[in-house]
Design an enzyme around this catalytic site. Structure first.
Site, PDB file in Angstrom:
ATOM      1  N   ASP A  95       0.891  -0.959   0.241  1.00 30.98           N
ATOM      2  CA  ASP A  95      -0.057  -0.024  -0.543  1.00 30.98           C
ATOM      3  C   ASP A  95       0.619   0.901   0.116  1.00 30.98           C
ATOM      4  O   ASP A  95       0.444   2.675   0.396  1.00 30.98           O
ATOM      5  CB  ASP A  95      -1.269  -0.143   1.163  1.00 30.98           C
ATOM      6  CG  ASP A  95      -2.128  -1.139   0.559  1.00 30.98           C
ATOM      7  OD1 ASP A  95      -2.839  -1.201  -0.301  1.00 30.98           O
ATOM      8  OD2 ASP A  95      -2.591  -1.254   2.301  1.00 30.98           O
ATOM      9  N   ASP A 156      -6.617  -4.176  -4.943  1.00 28.23           N
ATOM     10  CA  ASP A 156      -6.531  -3.035  -4.203  1.00 28.23           C
ATOM     11  C   ASP A 156      -5.031  -2.448  -5.106  1.00 28.23           C
ATOM     12  O   ASP A 156      -4.994  -1.641  -5.236  1.00 28.23           O
ATOM     13  CB  ASP A 156      -6.189  -2.982  -3.213  1.00 28.23           C
ATOM     14  CG  ASP A 156      -7.440  -4.100  -2.533  1.00 28.23           C
ATOM     15  OD1 ASP A 156      -8.064  -4.911  -2.921  1.00 28.23           O
ATOM     16  OD2 ASP A 156      -7.679  -3.712  -0.731  1.00 28.23           O
TER      17      ASP A 156
HETATM   18  N1  GLY Z   1      -6.713  -1.776   0.298  1.00 25.88           N
HETATM   19  C1  GLY Z   1      -8.196  -2.300   1.309  1.00 25.88           C
HETATM   20  C2  GLY Z   1      -9.397  -1.788   1.091  1.00 25.88           C
HETATM   21  O1  GLY Z   1      -9.343  -0.939   0.484  1.00 25.88           O
HETATM   22  O2  GLY Z   1     -10.078  -2.056   2.291  1.00 25.88           O
END
Ligand code: GLY
Length: 373
Positions: A95, A156
């Site tokens: 992330d 994601d």
């Molecule tokens: N990237 C984690 C979520 O969207 O919860």
């Protein structure tokens, strides 16, 4: 001015009026959600949490639109706090794009700040280091050091790829871009179903790279359709098209968007999972605003059905503004009824990236957006 433009202008003004007060109130925090209308603070709670870049991102968007230096000061304070991620064991995962593009990325683009440049490249190097050459994917989350999640990739991550595209543009080193494209190609092959719906988690054998299975992840169950995952795919693939010019990514973004559009419930918010049981009313407003930003990104790249995607993006943003937004000045959040995951205990609360993407979406319409991704 058309009614549409008037609505956009009025909504932007309401955001600015509220956020001037909220920014002052929360200036030394890094919020994730609100309790009784008041922002919480993740500075000490967990500085490595994946959403910690969005408060800085909101501040940069407001600074870009208003020129008020308070927002810039707050954004830089957040960016500096994030440095602690680099020194914490497992403080980094895939992330990094979410953390450093809305903070250091914005700072570098606006000011050419050399420290922001270094942070961006450290984050990009770390993200590229998560590449699994056998399977051609970027590893998503960490685990307890037992390798349990070393073969996991999640949709994601498409939103984190722009960090790699940017790193190649900044350094003229094509390796970052190559890694991003390899991951994007694998995501297209294994996450996108025939009908355009998206899987959340795909597990590969980390040694051979062989596809093993999918997991329902934050959605209802295996085989279902987590709405925020669908939204990450729309925006993420559209961004890969922006950075590479590869038409296949745009087609993939459109396919994911078409599925989303045909599943928007009439007069209701977006469900947490498009295939959740009929008697479940849980919503996730973040899916609506992220999908809207993705559809606006798609519409900026195509001629023929441009209006179709823009019209649906406007519908989603208007629905949220009219029915799921709190513009009162004594609460810290804007967007309501957001849900992190279907199987969590808590549903329908405020989440910082709901506010971030709502503002980004409205700014795309006013032309005041600072492009982050
Ligand atoms: N990237 C984690 C979520 O969207 O919860």
């Amino acid at each position: 001015m058309t009614n549409e433009n008037l609505w956009i202008q009025e909504t932007a003004d309401k955001i600015k009026k509220k956020m001037e007060i909220v920014a002052e109130r929360s200036r030394h925090k890094i919020p994730y959600t609100t309790q009784n209308g008041e922002h919480d603070d993740w500075t000490e709670k967990n500085i490595c949490w994946w959403t910690n870049g969005f408060w800085g991102g909101i501040m940069w968007q407001l600074y870009h639109a208003t020129g008020n230096f308070l927002y810039k000061e707050i954004a830089i304070e957040t960016e500096e706090k994030l440095d602690r991620n680099l020194m914490i064991h497992q403080g980094m995962d895939h992330d990094s794009g979410f953390k450093w593009l809305p903070t250091s990325g914005a700072h570098y683009r606006l000011d050419g700040d050399p420290k922001a440049y270094n942070r961006l490249l450290l984050a990009a190097d770390n993200l590229a280091g998560r590449f699994n050459p056998a399977g051609g994917f970027l590893r998503a989350w960490n685990d307890q050091g037992n390798g349990e999640k070393s073969g996991w990739a999640i949709i994601d991550c498409m939103m984190n790829l722009p960090l790699l595209y940017w790193a190649s543009e900044l350094t003229k080193d094509c390796r970052y871009r190559q890694v991003a494209e390899l991951h994007g190609n694998i995501a297209m092959k294994y996450f996108v179903r025939e009908d355009g719906s998206i899987k959340h988690i795909v597990e590969f054998n980390p040694v051979t790279g062989e596809y093993l299975r999918s997991h329902g992840g934050q959605g209802y169950k295996r085989g279902s359709v987590w709405s925020r995952g669908q939204a990450w795919a729309i925006y993420g693939f559209a961004l890969s098209y922006r950075h590479t010019g590869e038409k296949k990514y745009l087609e993939c973004a459109k396919k994911a968007a078409d599925y989303f559009i045909t599943h928007i419930p009439k007069g209701k918010g977006i469900p947490v999972d498009f295939l959740q049981p009929e008697d479940c009313t849980w919503e996730d407003s973040t899916a609506a605003v992220i999908a809207a930003c993705g559809m606006l990104e798609i519409s900026s790249h195509i001629e023929g059905s441009r209006e179709e995607y823009k019209r649906n993006a406007l519908y989603l943003l208007k629905f949220i503004a009219r029915n799921r937004c709190n513009f009162t000045l004594d609460t810290d959040n804007l967007v309501e009824r957001c849900t992190a995951a279907y199987h969590d205990e808590k549903h329908e609360f405020s989440i910082i990236y709901g506010d971030y993407f709502f503002i980004e979406g409205i700014w795309k319409l006013t032309g005041q957006e600072l492009f982050i991704w």
